[in-house]
Design an enzyme around this catalytic site. Structure first.
Site, PDB file in Angstrom:
ATOM      1  N   THR A   1       0.939  -1.126  -0.110  1.00 10.06           N
ATOM      2  CA  THR A   1      -0.011  -0.107  -0.113  1.00 10.06           C
ATOM      3  C   THR A   1       0.836   1.295   0.033  1.00 10.06           C
ATOM      4  OG1 THR A   1      -1.611  -1.201   1.290  1.00 10.06           O
ATOM      5  CG2 THR A   1      -1.917   1.324   1.322  1.00 10.06           C
TER       6      THR A   1
ATOM      7  N   GLY B   1       2.947  -3.007   8.615  1.00 12.98           N
ATOM      8  CA  GLY B   1       3.521  -3.305   9.946  1.00 12.98           C
ATOM      9  C   GLY B   1       4.850  -3.823  10.198  1.00 12.98           C
TER      10      GLY B   1
ATOM     11  N   GLU C   1      -6.198  -5.816   4.035  1.00 15.69           N
ATOM     12  CA  GLU C   1      -6.173  -7.000   3.048  1.00 15.69           C
ATOM     13  C   GLU C   1      -7.529  -7.061   2.041  1.00 15.69           C
ATOM     14  OE1 GLU C   1      -3.476  -8.646   2.099  1.00 15.69           O
ATOM     15  OE2 GLU C   1      -3.305  -8.759   3.986  1.00 15.69           O
TER      16      GLU C   1
HETATM   17  C1  LIG Z   1       0.730 -15.943  11.245  1.00 12.43           C
HETATM   18  C2  LIG Z   1      -0.280 -15.739  10.455  1.00 12.43           C
HETATM   19  C3  LIG Z   1      -1.144 -14.565  10.947  1.00 12.43           C
HETATM   20  C4  LIG Z   1      -1.931 -13.956   9.956  1.00 12.43           C
HETATM   21  C5  LIG Z   1      -2.497 -12.509  10.289  1.00 12.43           C
HETATM   22  C6  LIG Z   1      -2.013 -11.423   9.534  1.00 12.43           C
HETATM   23  C7  LIG Z   1      -2.619 -10.303   9.847  1.00 12.43           C
HETATM   24  C8  LIG Z   1      -1.706  -9.201   9.291  1.00 12.43           C
HETATM   25  C9  LIG Z   1      -2.137  -7.950   9.544  1.00 12.43           C
HETATM   26  C10 LIG Z   1      -2.132  -6.901   8.726  1.00 12.43           C
HETATM   27  C11 LIG Z   1      -1.848  -7.051   7.359  1.00 12.43           C
HETATM   28  C12 LIG Z   1      -2.357  -6.127   6.766  1.00 12.43           C
HETATM   29  C13 LIG Z   1      -1.839  -6.248   5.213  1.00 12.43           C
HETATM   30  C14 LIG Z   1      -2.188  -5.631   3.936  1.00 12.43           C
HETATM   31  O1  LIG Z   1      -3.152  -4.902   4.203  1.00 12.43           O
HETATM   32  S1  LIG Z   1      -1.477  -6.001   2.380  1.00 12.43           S
HETATM   33  C15 LIG Z   1      -2.416  -5.017   1.366  1.00 12.43           C
HETATM   34  C16 LIG Z   1      -3.552  -5.524   1.070  1.00 12.43           C
HETATM   35  N1  LIG Z   1      -4.330  -5.007  -0.090  1.00 12.43           N
HETATM   36  C17 LIG Z   1      -5.268  -5.390  -0.649  1.00 12.43           C
HETATM   37  O2  LIG Z   1      -5.917  -6.317  -0.339  1.00 12.43           O
HETATM   38  C18 LIG Z   1      -5.769  -4.550  -1.808  1.00 12.43           C
HETATM   39  C19 LIG Z   1      -7.223  -4.950  -2.286  1.00 12.43           C
HETATM   40  N2  LIG Z   1      -7.099  -4.976  -3.814  1.00 12.43           N
HETATM   41  C20 LIG Z   1      -7.142  -5.901  -4.728  1.00 12.43           C
HETATM   42  O3  LIG Z   1      -6.865  -6.933  -4.123  1.00 12.43           O
HETATM   43  C21 LIG Z   1      -7.260  -5.620  -6.046  1.00 12.43           C
HETATM   44  O4  LIG Z   1      -6.668  -4.246  -6.532  1.00 12.43           O
HETATM   45  C22 LIG Z   1      -8.587  -5.778  -6.810  1.00 12.43           C
HETATM   46  C23 LIG Z   1      -9.664  -5.135  -5.827  1.00 12.43           C
HETATM   47  C24 LIG Z   1      -8.973  -7.260  -6.645  1.00 12.43           C
HETATM   48  C25 LIG Z   1      -8.773  -5.174  -8.079  1.00 12.43           C
HETATM   49  O5  LIG Z   1      -7.573  -5.794  -8.798  1.00 12.43           O
HETATM   50  P1  LIG Z   1      -7.376  -5.483 -10.274  1.00 12.43           P
HETATM   51  O6  LIG Z   1      -7.633  -3.968 -10.697  1.00 12.43           O
HETATM   52  O7  LIG Z   1      -6.062  -5.966 -10.768  1.00 12.43           O
HETATM   53  O8  LIG Z   1      -8.504  -6.500 -10.734  1.00 12.43           O
HETATM   54  P2  LIG Z   1      -9.776  -6.236 -11.671  1.00 12.43           P
HETATM   55  O9  LIG Z   1     -10.634  -5.502 -10.757  1.00 12.43           O
HETATM   56  O10 LIG Z   1      -9.443  -5.551 -12.848  1.00 12.43           O
HETATM   57  O11 LIG Z   1     -10.071  -7.697 -11.978  1.00 12.43           O
HETATM   58  C26 LIG Z   1      -9.538  -8.481 -12.938  1.00 12.43           C
HETATM   59  C27 LIG Z   1      -9.704  -9.944 -12.811  1.00 12.43           C
HETATM   60  O12 LIG Z   1      -8.934 -10.327 -11.917  1.00 12.43           O
HETATM   61  C28 LIG Z   1      -9.624 -11.026 -10.963  1.00 12.43           C
HETATM   62  N3  LIG Z   1      -8.888 -11.046  -9.790  1.00 12.43           N
HETATM   63  C29 LIG Z   1      -8.639  -9.945  -8.842  1.00 12.43           C
HETATM   64  N4  LIG Z   1      -7.822 -10.362  -7.878  1.00 12.43           N
HETATM   65  C30 LIG Z   1      -7.795 -11.793  -7.813  1.00 12.43           C
HETATM   66  C31 LIG Z   1      -7.088 -12.830  -7.063  1.00 12.43           C
HETATM   67  N5  LIG Z   1      -6.576 -12.506  -5.738  1.00 12.43           N
HETATM   68  N6  LIG Z   1      -7.083 -14.061  -7.295  1.00 12.43           N
HETATM   69  C32 LIG Z   1      -7.749 -14.380  -8.487  1.00 12.43           C
HETATM   70  N7  LIG Z   1      -8.341 -13.531  -9.429  1.00 12.43           N
HETATM   71  C33 LIG Z   1      -8.362 -12.041  -8.920  1.00 12.43           C
HETATM   72  C34 LIG Z   1     -10.883 -10.412 -10.672  1.00 12.43           C
HETATM   73  O13 LIG Z   1     -12.020 -11.363 -10.239  1.00 12.43           O
HETATM   74  C35 LIG Z   1     -11.141 -10.339 -12.227  1.00 12.43           C
HETATM   75  O14 LIG Z   1     -11.717 -11.255 -12.729  1.00 12.43           O
HETATM   76  P3  LIG Z   1     -12.627 -11.253 -14.293  1.00 12.43           P
HETATM   77  O15 LIG Z   1     -12.654 -12.609 -14.687  1.00 12.43           O
HETATM   78  O16 LIG Z   1     -13.802 -10.719 -13.550  1.00 12.43           O
HETATM   79  O17 LIG Z   1     -11.972  -9.987 -14.923  1.00 12.43           O
HETATM   80  C1  LIG Z   2      -3.912  -1.723  10.760  1.00 15.02           C
HETATM   81  C2  LIG Z   2      -3.644  -1.635   9.176  1.00 15.02           C
HETATM   82  C3  LIG Z   2      -2.761  -2.313   8.731  1.00 15.02           C
HETATM   83  C4  LIG Z   2      -2.007  -2.395   7.492  1.00 15.02           C
HETATM   84  N1  LIG Z   2      -1.055  -3.192   6.996  1.00 15.02           N
HETATM   85  C5  LIG Z   2      -0.472  -3.102   5.804  1.00 15.02           C
HETATM   86  C6  LIG Z   2       0.593  -3.679   5.497  1.00 15.02           C
HETATM   87  O1  LIG Z   2       1.103  -4.508   6.373  1.00 15.02           O
HETATM   88  N2  LIG Z   2       0.908  -3.754   4.173  1.00 15.02           N
HETATM   89  C7  LIG Z   2       0.379  -3.050   3.229  1.00 15.02           C
HETATM   90  O2  LIG Z   2       0.756  -3.009   1.990  1.00 15.02           O
HETATM   91  N3  LIG Z   2      -1.077  -2.468   3.482  1.00 15.02           N
HETATM   92  C8  LIG Z   2      -1.269  -2.443   4.825  1.00 15.02           C
HETATM   93  N4  LIG Z   2      -2.548  -1.792   5.181  1.00 15.02           N
HETATM   94  C9  LIG Z   2      -3.182  -1.214   4.050  1.00 15.02           C
HETATM   95  C10 LIG Z   2      -4.623  -1.611   3.667  1.00 15.02           C
HETATM   96  O3  LIG Z   2      -4.472  -2.791   2.893  1.00 15.02           O
HETATM   97  C11 LIG Z   2      -5.265  -0.713   3.061  1.00 15.02           C
HETATM   98  O4  LIG Z   2      -5.738   0.324   3.898  1.00 15.02           O
HETATM   99  C12 LIG Z   2      -6.689  -1.351   2.409  1.00 15.02           C
HETATM  100  O5  LIG Z   2      -6.561  -2.327   1.631  1.00 15.02           O
HETATM  101  C13 LIG Z   2      -7.712  -0.373   1.869  1.00 15.02           C
HETATM  102  O6  LIG Z   2      -7.277   0.586   0.986  1.00 15.02           O
HETATM  103  P1  LIG Z   2      -7.202   1.997   0.889  1.00 15.02           P
HETATM  104  O7  LIG Z   2      -6.575   2.382   2.069  1.00 15.02           O
HETATM  105  O8  LIG Z   2      -6.552   2.517  -0.261  1.00 15.02           O
HETATM  106  O9  LIG Z   2      -8.660   2.227   0.955  1.00 15.02           O
HETATM  107  P2  LIG Z   2      -9.597   2.972  -0.259  1.00 15.02           P
HETATM  108  O10 LIG Z   2      -9.583   2.340  -1.209  1.00 15.02           O
HETATM  109  O11 LIG Z   2      -9.266   4.660  -0.369  1.00 15.02           O
HETATM  110  O12 LIG Z   2     -10.954   3.118   0.650  1.00 15.02           O
HETATM  111  C14 LIG Z   2     -11.770   4.474   0.991  1.00 15.02           C
HETATM  112  C15 LIG Z   2     -13.265   3.871   0.593  1.00 15.02           C
HETATM  113  O13 LIG Z   2     -13.457   3.758  -0.700  1.00 15.02           O
HETATM  114  C16 LIG Z   2     -14.161   2.873  -1.052  1.00 15.02           C
HETATM  115  N5  LIG Z   2     -13.742   2.324  -2.502  1.00 15.02           N
HETATM  116  C17 LIG Z   2     -12.397   2.324  -2.952  1.00 15.02           C
HETATM  117  N6  LIG Z   2     -12.558   1.742  -4.188  1.00 15.02           N
HETATM  118  C18 LIG Z   2     -13.564   1.556  -4.434  1.00 15.02           C
HETATM  119  C19 LIG Z   2     -14.237   0.955  -5.570  1.00 15.02           C
HETATM  120  N7  LIG Z   2     -13.606   0.313  -6.634  1.00 15.02           N
HETATM  121  N8  LIG Z   2     -15.744   0.545  -5.504  1.00 15.02           N
HETATM  122  C20 LIG Z   2     -16.363   1.151  -4.299  1.00 15.02           C
HETATM  123  N9  LIG Z   2     -15.958   1.820  -3.332  1.00 15.02           N
HETATM  124  C21 LIG Z   2     -14.393   1.785  -3.348  1.00 15.02           C
HETATM  125  C22 LIG Z   2     -13.890   1.805  -0.151  1.00 15.02           C
HETATM  126  O14 LIG Z   2     -14.949   0.779   0.115  1.00 15.02           O
HETATM  127  C23 LIG Z   2     -13.809   2.712   1.080  1.00 15.02           C
HETATM  128  O15 LIG Z   2     -15.159   2.791   1.506  1.00 15.02           O
HETATM  129  C24 LIG Z   2      -2.991  -1.811   6.651  1.00 15.02           C
HETATM  130  C25 LIG Z   2      -4.132  -1.028   6.770  1.00 15.02           C
HETATM  131  C26 LIG Z   2      -4.552  -1.053   8.024  1.00 15.02           C
HETATM  132  C27 LIG Z   2      -5.741  -0.316   8.575  1.00 15.02           C
END
Ligand SMILES: CCCCCCCC/C=C\CCCC(=O)SCCNC(=O)CCNC(=O)[C@H](O)C(C)(C)COP(=O)(O)OP(=O)(O)OC[C@H]1O[C@@H](n2cnc3c(N)ncnc32)[C@H](O)[C@@H]1OP(=O)(O)O
Ligand SMILES: Cc1cc2nc3c(=O)[nH]c(=O)nc-3n(C[C@H](O)[C@H](O)[C@H](O)COP(=O)(O)OP(=O)(O)OC[C@H]3O[C@@H](n4cnc5c(N)ncnc54)[C@H](O)[C@@H]3O)c2cc1C
Length: 674
Positions: free
Chosen positions: A157, A196, A440
């Site tokens: 992120t 983190g 996530e």
């Molecule tokens: C010891 C164990 C402890 C565990 C506990 C851990 C706790 C840790 C604590 C905190 C960690 C926090 C860490 C983080 O937050 S890391 C950052 C995480 N970020 C996200 O999750 C971002 C979310 N966004 C996305 O995943 C993607 O951007 C998206 C919303 C899915 C969109 O992606 P994109 O723009 O590339 O894709 P499209 O919308 O255009 O879709 C295209 C097609 O791809 C398919 N798709 C998307 N994702 C996946 C996937 N993961 N796998 C398979 N296919 C995927 C999607 O369905 C579309 O398919 P289609 O056929 O419809 O075209």
């Molecule tokens: C405690 C914590 C720990 C984290 N740890 C990590 C880490 O270790 N590593 C890491 O890489 N990231 C980490 N993150 C980041 C986290 O993964 C992102 O904050 C999360 O994926 C949400 O993305 P954003 O902040 O861009 O929210 P945004 O996408 O800006 O969301 C804001 C609002 O917009 C809406 N929105 C956005 N896009 C759309 C859409 N396409 N359609 C409709 N609504 C939409 C959402 O629903 C939401 O209501 C952490 C976040 C937190 C809070």
């Protein structure tokens, strides 16, 4: 006061509750743990980790400064990591469970009221090495990471983008002259933000960046990047790194920011399982599916379902035990004040929390097994099941985290004023779990991913094409009549499927109408997203309810009769609760009548009364040691008021009979001399 057989003084109301519980608590513990063997193993690990006293603090964490809190969390993380390497790994069979062993992860909670700064190391850094490296890369990095010679995190992120991964701005440009990648942060919004442990703890991280080679951008790819010196821990030249500041929770996790100024890393530090850059800069795509680089996120989404089930079990244990010892009001003037657990509204708040903890725990095991099957197929080169699994893990992550956060807050409400105390344990649980709804993958964003899959499946069903298992019910969406209501568990599950199908059908119809009226496909989709989210939610509720029901039937096949009864009551409660929460939708998409809903409400209320005598037994069956609960209200012995007073007396505010603020401000003001 009543004595238990191990000489613990137990609150008499709790002792009475335990005496009237009519089922074998240990049998239910085995069900929740996934079998007797797992329970025994869990207890062994907890004994080794927790009986040493290493998890305890001399001073309450809540009274420490942020810096002291962080240092204390690092101290305990090091103790726990060393224990894990030396003693716990053997007990848990680390090879078979992998580093995500839920027991190891859960036991760590005794050490931290918030979270460990190492959470991302084991939660995402190590899994990314396992999932995204070639075998050669793995053999170099994995032993160093597992042995804690290096500590890492996952920096994806950025300030400007979290959800939209394709919009990330950090660049990794290949230089064939030196066979290096040049990492660069071209804008403020491209700074990595949130990872983190990044702020102060880690010396390595996985960085997700836009890959450029031979002048062409190939999209986001993961790289392993050293950011601090391995001896001095000083940030390396070209790296700007720090901590992002106080947050609602996660305050011991030193979430950080990171920027690069033309920072060079060796070519081999690109994680090359799914794509490679050859020495001359040629880009080679290896993976059959474009989204395999998102694999670590999918893994964590699966793990999170289990994580929130555990935290909800904790909150419900605290609130139910507290509700058994707390007496308030006098509805019957001639009788003593009742336990607040006797109020039906209190049961309505709490029993759904117990049932949901069970539902999510069993779904998480099922989801983990499905994930293992998908991974096994992908090893053989087949990615056909990935889209369905992505849709499934997305909605389960969204609904489980959102429901758990809501129900943990409801547990706090159920504890009245005392639930607001940090020492109750509930605020920390809420702050932790409410973040899981966002990280996530945000709730709405993930449900829209599931909706995308539902719409495609709906179109396949319309064209009479075969459907994948979790959406096979869509084949019946075209009968033309509303689904027949029946209040049996299977009938309610079918109703939720009818809601998902009905809402999806409405969206498809509206999108087509809007497109005929001239809207683009993207705009027509956008206008339908409220209903699409609702359709994905209904689909997910059908999946959870169906899995919960089937798993309970399977797991109680050889249980004693009373365990069967109480487990059946909980699953039925889950179904009735959600049907009653969605009466408007049921009236729209099924044949349910007003009378049916009145009858269902009465059946639900009667079920609460049936569960009431076993409520404390049910939370005891979660078998959560006091060290894991960190709660004045929820300890096994029920010494609630004593613990609240003991904790109050520990407050540094009570060290001095008169606060300095008196002579500095209060006295001058009261004497008119300010
Ligand atoms: C010891 C164990 C402890 C565990 C506990 C851990 C706790 C840790 C604590 C905190 C960690 C926090 C860490 C983080 O937050 S890391 C950052 C995480 N970020 C996200 O999750 C971002 C979310 N966004 C996305 O995943 C993607 O951007 C998206 C919303 C899915 C969109 O992606 P994109 O723009 O590339 O894709 P499209 O919308 O255009 O879709 C295209 C097609 O791809 C398919 N798709 C998307 N994702 C996946 C996937 N993961 N796998 C398979 N296919 C995927 C999607 O369905 C579309 O398919 P289609 O056929 O419809 O075209
Ligand atoms: C405690 C914590 C720990 C984290 N740890 C990590 C880490 O270790 N590593 C890491 O890489 N990231 C980490 N993150 C980041 C986290 O993964 C992102 O904050 C999360 O994926 C949400 O993305 P954003 O902040 O861009 O929210 P945004 O996408 O800006 O969301 C804001 C609002 O917009 C809406 N929105 C956005 N896009 C759309 C859409 N396409 N359609 C409709 N609504 C939409 C959402 O629903 C939401 O209501 C952490 C976040 C937190 C809070």
């Amino acid at each position: 006061m009543t004595q238990t057989n191990n000489n613990m003084t137990v609150n008499p109301d709790l002792a009475m509750e335990r005496a009237k519980c009519n089922f074998n608590v240990l049998e239910v513990t085995h069900i929740f743990d996934g079998g007797e063997r797992n329970t025994l193993q869990r207890k062994k690990i907890e004994d080794v980790a927790l009986n040493s006293g290493a998890s305890k603090d001399a001073l309450g964490e809540e009274h420490m400064s942020p810096k002291e809190k962080y240092e204390n969390a690092v101290r305990k993380s090091c103790i726990y990591a060393t224990m894990m390497k030396n003693e716990l790994a053997e007990l848990s069979g680390l090879e078979s469970f992998g580093v995500s062993s839920p027991v190891i992860r859960r036991t760590a909670d005794a050490f931290f009221k918030e979270v460990s700064p190492f959470l991302l190391h084991l939660g995402m850094f190590v899994p990314t090495i396992m999932g995204q490296c070639t075998p050669e890369q793995q053999s170099y990095w994995l032993p160093r990471a597992l042995d804690m010679q290096i500590i890492g995190t996952y920096a994806q992120t950025e300030l400007g983008h979290g959800t939209f991964i394709r919009g990330l701005e950090t660049t990794a440009t290949y230089d064939p002259e030196t066979e290096e990648f040049v990492l660069h942060s071209p804008t403020l919004s491209s700074y990595k933000w949130w990872a983190g442990g990044l702020g102060k703890t880690v010396n390595y991280c996985i960085v997700v960046a836009q890959l450029y080679t031979k002048g062409e951008c190939h999209g986001t790819h993961p790289f392993i990047v050293q950011i601090r010196d391995e001896d001095t821990h000083v940030p390396l030249p070209g790296i700007k790194v720090g901590e992002i500041g106080p947050k609602m929770g996660f305050n011991t996790a030193d979430n950080g920011f990171l920027g690069f100024d033309h920072y060079r890393i060796p070519r081999e530090h690109m994680l090359m399982k799914n794509a490679q850059v050859l020495k001359d800069g040629t880009y080679v795509k290896v993976a059959r599916h474009g989204k395999l680089t998102y694999g670590t996120m999918v893994f964590v989404r699966v793990v999170l379902v289990n994580e929130v089930a555990f935290n909800l079990a904790k909150a419900s244990t605290i609130a139910v035990r507290y509700s058994a010892i707390r007496r308030q009001s006098k509805p019957k003037p001639d009788e003593v004040e009742p336990q607040i657990l006797d109020y039906v509204t209190q049961q309505h708040k709490l029993f759904i929390a117990i049932a949901t903890a069970h539902a999510l725990q069993l779904c998480s095991t099922w989801l983990w097994e499905s994930f293992s099957a998908v991974l096994a197929q992908m090893k053989g080169g087949n990615t056909d099941t990935l889209p369905e699994f992505h849709a499934l893990s997305s909605c389960l992550k969204a609904i489980s985290t959102s429901d758990s956060a809501h129900l943990i807050e409801q547990c706090r409400h159920a504890c009245g004023g005392h639930g607001y105390m940090i020492s109750s344990g509930i605020p920390n649980l809420y702050n932790f779990v409410s973040a899981t709804r966002t990280y996530e993958g945000d709730y709405t964003v993930l449900l829209l991913q599931t909706a995308r899959f539902l719409v495609k499946a709906y179109e396949q069903a319309e064209a009479k094409k075969p459907l994948t298992p979790t959406v096979s019910y869509l084949a019946h969406a075209f009968s033309g009549s509303r689904a027949t209501w029946d209040n049996s568990p299977d009938g309610i599950i079918r109703s939720f499927q009818a809601l998902a199908a009905g809402k999806t059908a409405v969206c498809v119809t509206n999108m087509r109408k809007r497109m005929r009226a001239g809207l683009s496909q993207v705009d027509a989709w956008e206008m339908s997203t409220i209903q699409l989210v609702a359709a994905a939610e209904a689909h997910c509720r059908a999946v959870i309810a169906d899995t919960y029901r089937k798993e309970i039937v399977r797991l109680t096949a050889n249980s004693s009769p009373n365990v069967k009864v109480v487990m059946d009551q909980l699953t039925t409660l889950y179904l009735y609760y959600w049907a009653l929460e969605r009466t408007g939708d049921l009236l729209m998409f099924t044949s349910v009548s007003q009378k049916d809903l009145v009858d269902l409400q009465i059946a639900y209320e009667e079920l609460l009364l049936k569960i009431r005598p076993n409520a404390v037994g049910l939370v005891d069956a979660f078998d959560l040691r006091d060290e894991l609960l960190h709660s004045t209200l929820g300890s096994y012995d029920g010494r609630v008021y004593e613990r609240l007073m003991e904790e109050a007396l520990k407050s540094p505010m009570n060290k001095e009979p008169v606060s300095d603020a008196y002579s500095k401000y209060l006295r001058p003001m009261m004497k008119g001399k300010l």
